[in-house]
Design an enzyme around this catalytic site. Structure first.
Site, mmCIF file in Angstrom:
data_model
loop_
_atom_site.group_PDB
_atom_site.id
_atom_site.type_symbol
_atom_site.label_atom_id
_atom_site.label_comp_id
_atom_site.label_asym_id
_atom_site.label_seq_id
_atom_site.Cartn_x
_atom_site.Cartn_y
_atom_site.Cartn_z
ATOM 1 C CB SER A 1 -55.079 7.050 -3.732
ATOM 2 O OG SER A 1 -56.354 6.438 -3.611
ATOM 3 N N GLY B 1 -53.898 6.220 4.239
ATOM 4 C CA GLY B 1 -54.689 5.084 4.687
ATOM 5 C C GLY B 1 -54.033 3.775 4.287
ATOM 6 N N GLY B 2 -54.450 3.232 3.154
ATOM 7 C CA GLY B 2 -53.998 1.902 2.710
ATOM 8 C C GLY B 2 -52.485 1.711 2.768
ATOM 9 N N GLY C 1 -59.060 5.728 -0.800
ATOM 10 C CA GLY C 1 -59.208 4.272 -0.909
ATOM 11 C C GLY C 1 -59.556 3.796 -2.301
ATOM 12 C CG ASN D 1 -57.170 6.877 8.944
ATOM 13 O OD1 ASN D 1 -57.444 6.126 9.875
ATOM 14 N ND2 ASN D 1 -58.106 7.463 8.209
ATOM 15 C CD1 TRP D 2 -52.111 2.272 10.162
ATOM 16 C CD2 TRP D 2 -52.037 1.471 12.258
ATOM 17 N NE1 TRP D 2 -50.795 2.125 10.513
ATOM 18 C CE2 TRP D 2 -50.714 1.640 11.794
ATOM 19 C CE3 TRP D 2 -52.234 0.981 13.549
ATOM 20 C CZ2 TRP D 2 -49.596 1.327 12.572
ATOM 21 C CZ3 TRP D 2 -51.121 0.669 14.331
ATOM 22 C CH2 TRP D 2 -49.824 0.838 13.846
ATOM 23 C CE LYS D 3 -58.890 5.112 5.694
ATOM 24 N NZ LYS D 3 -59.468 5.333 4.390
ATOM 25 C CD GLU E 1 -57.925 12.205 4.160
ATOM 26 O OE1 GLU E 1 -56.991 11.421 4.006
ATOM 27 O OE2 GLU E 1 -58.895 11.970 4.890
ATOM 28 C CD GLU F 1 -62.899 5.776 5.498
ATOM 29 O OE1 GLU F 1 -62.430 5.411 6.586
ATOM 30 O OE2 GLU F 1 -62.237 5.742 4.432
ATOM 31 C CG HIS G 1 -61.546 10.034 7.758
ATOM 32 N ND1 HIS G 1 -62.269 9.166 6.976
ATOM 33 C CD2 HIS G 1 -60.284 10.033 7.268
ATOM 34 C CE1 HIS G 1 -61.466 8.654 6.045
ATOM 35 N NE2 HIS G 1 -60.260 9.160 6.208
HETATM 36 P P1 PGA Z 1 -56.180 6.081 1.446
HETATM 37 O O1 PGA Z 1 -56.951 6.711 2.722
HETATM 38 O O2 PGA Z 1 -54.735 6.518 1.574
HETATM 39 O O3 PGA Z 1 -56.346 4.606 1.590
HETATM 40 O O4 PGA Z 1 -56.816 6.643 0.226
HETATM 41 C C1 PGA Z 1 -56.699 8.016 3.154
HETATM 42 C C2 PGA Z 1 -57.595 8.375 4.307
HETATM 43 O O5 PGA Z 1 -58.740 7.926 4.359
HETATM 44 O O6 PGA Z 1 -57.181 9.113 5.217
#
Ligand code: PGA
Length: 240
Positions: free
Chosen positions: A202, A223-224, A166, A9-11, A160, A92, A90
């Site tokens: 994470s 994500g990250g 994050g 997930n590159w956001k 999640e 967010e 998601h």
């Molecule tokens: P993260 O994000 O790996 O940076 O915690 C995961 C996500 O939001 O899908």
């Protein structure tokens, strides 16, 4: 669907050029299905450079195929551009853009109707966990989110916990195991199908090994650590 799915997930990161560089460098895993979720502005470039065996999808879509919805992305066009997947609900989207279980349900129906595989994201906040409401919250998100789903068509679920996204604060293997077993029981009753159940929050090349061995963990949503091709490849290889 492959038994293991590892998704990036590159956001709201990466330009089309950045995406192309990543995709030229990325080595697809042997055992897991790798999926890339770029921001919509990179979709065309990603569709052109996606390596064989790797799939991609949208981070969000609207629940209508077309129409007067300024700023939204059409699930039908995503599919036409070569996407296989779309993330739905998601955290967010839920916390920053006021998405509800109800919109998640409608988006899942729309995605499946266009031939996309929806990945429903859900998870409790720290407050909900501390108040002992983790199970009630994720059960509601699961049941409500899948209310309009067609269980004869593929779909996936990503657990999640919001407090792990994050933050660098990964859930423990016990916490992941407990939530996944709980969700698996509901999913089995509800769908009668083998729905891949991913963990997200994470995940890193350092912690993916032990998380991949937790029962009922069928992949990761990253994500990250998915922004670098070698780190994401290392995470994807944890299911080999
Ligand atoms: P993260 O994000 O790996 O940076 O915690 C995961 C996500 O939001 O899908």
């Amino acid at each position: 669907l492959k038994p293991f799915i590892v998704a990036a997930n590159w956001k709201m990161n990466k330009s089309p050029d950045d995406a192309e560089i990543f995709l030229k460098e990325f080595k697809a895993p042997a055992a897991a299905q790798a999926v890339i979720f770029p921001q919509a502005l990179c979709a065309e470039r990603v569709s052109r450079w996606i390596p064989a065996g790797v799939q991609w999808g949208g981070q969000n879509c609207h629940f209508e195929k077309a129409g007067a919805f300024t700023g939204e992305n059409s699930p039908e066009i995503l599919k036409k551009m070569g996407a296989s997947w779309v993330l739905v609900g998601h955290s967010e989207r839920r916390t920053l853009f006021e998405e509800s279980d109800e919109t998640a349900a409608k988006k899942i129906k729309a995605a499946q109707g266009c031939g996309l595989i929806p990945m429903l994201c859900l998870g409790e906040t720290l407050m909900e966990r501390d108040e002992g409401r983790m199970q009630a919250v994720i059960e509601r998100q699961l049941r409500e989110g899948l209310k309009l789903a067609d269980f004869a068509q593929p779909l996936a679920v990503a657990y999640e916990p919001v407090w792990a996204i994050g933050t660098g604060r990964v859930a423990s293997t016990e916490q992941v195991g407990e939530a996944h077993l709980f969700l698996r029981r509901i999913l089995k009753n509800l769908t009668g199908a083998a729905v891949p159940l991913l963990y997200g929050g994470s995940v890193t090349p350092q912690n993916c090994g032990e998380l991949s061995r937790v029962p009922e963990v069928n992949g990761f949503l990253v994500g990250g650590a998915s922004l670098k091709a070698d780190a994401f490849a290392a995470i994807a290889a944890s299911f080999n």
